[in-house]
Design a protein around this motif. Structure first.
Motif, PDB file in Angstrom:
ATOM      1  N   GLY A  15     -11.293  16.807   8.409  1.00 33.20           N
ATOM      2  CA  GLY A  15     -12.332  17.784   8.118  1.00 33.20           C
ATOM      3  C   GLY A  15     -11.798  19.096   8.230  1.00 33.20           C
ATOM      4  N   GLU A  16     -10.504  19.416   8.150  1.00 34.05           N
ATOM      5  CA  GLU A  16      -9.790  20.807   8.024  1.00 34.05           C
ATOM      6  C   GLU A  16      -9.880  21.361   6.460  1.00 34.05           C
ATOM      7  OE1 GLU A  16      -5.296  20.783   8.483  1.00 34.05           O
ATOM      8  OE2 GLU A  16      -5.675  22.565   9.776  1.00 34.05           O
ATOM      9  N   SER A  17     -10.296  22.453   6.414  1.00 37.88           N
ATOM     10  CA  SER A  17     -10.633  23.050   5.317  1.00 37.88           C
ATOM     11  C   SER A  17      -9.271  23.383   4.192  1.00 37.88           C
ATOM     12  CB  SER A  17     -11.164  24.475   5.397  1.00 37.88           C
ATOM     13  OG  SER A  17     -10.052  25.355   5.915  1.00 37.88           O
ATOM     14  N   LEU A  18      -9.284  23.530   3.172  1.00 38.39           N
ATOM     15  CA  LEU A  18      -8.303  23.665   2.241  1.00 38.39           C
ATOM     16  C   LEU A  18      -7.589  24.808   2.632  1.00 38.39           C
ATOM     17  CD1 LEU A  18      -6.931  22.957  -0.522  1.00 38.39           C
ATOM     18  CD2 LEU A  18      -8.601  24.265  -1.776  1.00 38.39           C
ATOM     19  N   ARG A  19      -8.271  25.981   2.753  1.00 42.28           N
ATOM     20  CA  ARG A  19      -7.631  27.201   3.313  1.00 42.28           C
ATOM     21  C   ARG A  19      -6.790  27.145   4.601  1.00 42.28           C
ATOM     22  NH1 ARG A  19      -9.825  33.164   3.135  1.00 42.28           N
ATOM     23  NH2 ARG A  19      -7.763  34.192   3.824  1.00 42.28           N
ATOM     24  N   ASP A  20      -7.314  26.252   5.517  1.00 48.91           N
ATOM     25  CA  ASP A  20      -6.612  26.168   6.752  1.00 48.91           C
ATOM     26  C   ASP A  20      -5.391  25.232   6.368  1.00 48.91           C
ATOM     27  OD1 ASP A  20      -8.064  27.642   8.427  1.00 48.91           O
ATOM     28  OD2 ASP A  20      -9.327  26.361   8.969  1.00 48.91           O
TER      29      ASP A  20
END
Ligand code: CP
Length: 344
Positions: A84-89
């Motif tokens: 679930g980590e975001s693309l930005r992170d």
């Protein structure tokens, strides 16, 4: 040249010809017994591919290694994106590790440009193909392959002979197939017109933008746009072509109802045995891969053209490494010419 390579339009004719001229030097490096130079020693190149790839990812990684850079390979399917980590992170995490370049492929148009806004000033972002938008290094490798097919490199080491100016002036190139969904078509059109080629786009109306003429005129510089024509009839242009640039027939377009059936597509747009025999004797064929034999091109025809040296697919791949070396060297390296003492 800016710190990123996102589209060929941003690079302009001058930037395109500069990179293609520089590519000669890296073709020569690739022919050495040890095809490696220390130009990017101590630098790190990360490849972030959020969509499948064989050629582009391996070519970038080979290019970085031949320049002596360290390579970080990010695999989306086994990463924390799955948690679930975001693309930005994800991007900021990789940036925080201290990389000099990120090569980004994504199925959505615009993601490499967005990544370029997220990373720190010292990081160059190279577009490895985004959605339907752009595939700039594919355009460069295809243009280089055609230039050096029609104007072979003079004898002697690059740097010891006067450099040629990259050109496709006077060449007539067809780009055949799914134009509207093809990032390769967009980048090839930009690269070929920048080098002076005349282009004919060959496709059914359903695989072209809704208003193709307006699309071309609204996007390319006016002098380049004038050299692009459009037809729905492949057979009408066969005998005027120097190059047939085939695009992959994306099977999912059949599901979308944009083509009736594969046999119908082959009958109108496939490079069949009969069509190949109507081409000029010296006309050549390109394909970005992966190639669907029996659809874009008949299997036996591909073999015959390859045996004649007229199917340039493997040369496109070989040049893809050298072009990416040139791009990485120019963006991440010192930016100065490769000196003799930089040769291993
Ligand atoms: N031509 C191209 O982009 O191929 P890959 O999808 O294998 O990288």
């Amino acid at each position: 040249m800016s710190g990123h390579l996102l589209t060929l339009g941003e690079l302009g004719t001058e930037g395109i010809t500069e990179l293609l001229s520089l590519t000669d030097r890296f073709v020569e490096v690739g022919q050495r017994p040890i095809p490696k130079v220390p130009a990017l020693r101590g630098r790190t190149v990360a490849t972030l591919f959020f969509e499948e790839s064989t050629r582009t990812r391996l070519a970038f990684e080979t290019a970085a290694k031949r320049l002596s850079a360290d390579v970080l390979t990010f695999s989306a399917s086994s990463s924390s994106l799955a948690k679930g980590e975001s693309l930005r992170d994800t991007v900021e995490t990789i940036d925080a590790m201290g990389v000099d370049a990120m090569v980004v492929r994504h199925r959505s148009s615009g993601v490499p440009a967005q990544v370029a806004r997220w990373v720190g000033d010292g990081v160059s972002v190279l577009n490895g193909g985004d959605g339907w938008h752009a595939h700039p290094t594919q355009g460069l490798q295809d243009a280089y392959t055609l230039w050096r097919h029609f104007c072979p490199m003079p004898d002697g080491l690059p740097g010891t002979v006067a450099p040629d100016v990259p050109t496709l002036a006077g060449r007539r190139v067809a780009i055949v197939g799914d134009i509207v969904h093809s990032r390769v078509a967009r980048s090839d059109i930009e690269a070929y017109t920048a080098l002076g080629a005349s282009i004919v786009l060959v496709a059914p109306p359903t695989l072209l933008p809704v208003q193709p003429r307006e699309w071309i005129d609204g996007w390319l510089p006016p002098d380049d746009a004038k050299r692009v024509e459009i037809t729905h009839h492949f057979d009408d242009v066969l005998d005027e072509l120097d190059v047939v640039g085939l695009l992959r027939c994306q099977r999912e377009r059949m599901i979308d109802g944009l083509i009736g059936s594969i046999p119908e597509y082959v009958a109108r747009y496939g490079l069949t045995f009969e069509r190949a025999h109507r081409l000029r004797r010296r006309a050549v064929v390109t394909h970005p891969g992966p190639m669907n034999r029996g659809i874009e091109i008949a299997g036996d025809t591909a073999e015959d053209l390859a045996a004649d040296g007229r199917l340039l697919v493997t040369r496109q791949v070989t040049h893809g490494v050298a072009v990416r070396m040139a791009a990485l060297f120019r963006l991440v390296g010192s930016g100065t010419a490769l000196g003799a003492d930089e040769r291993d």
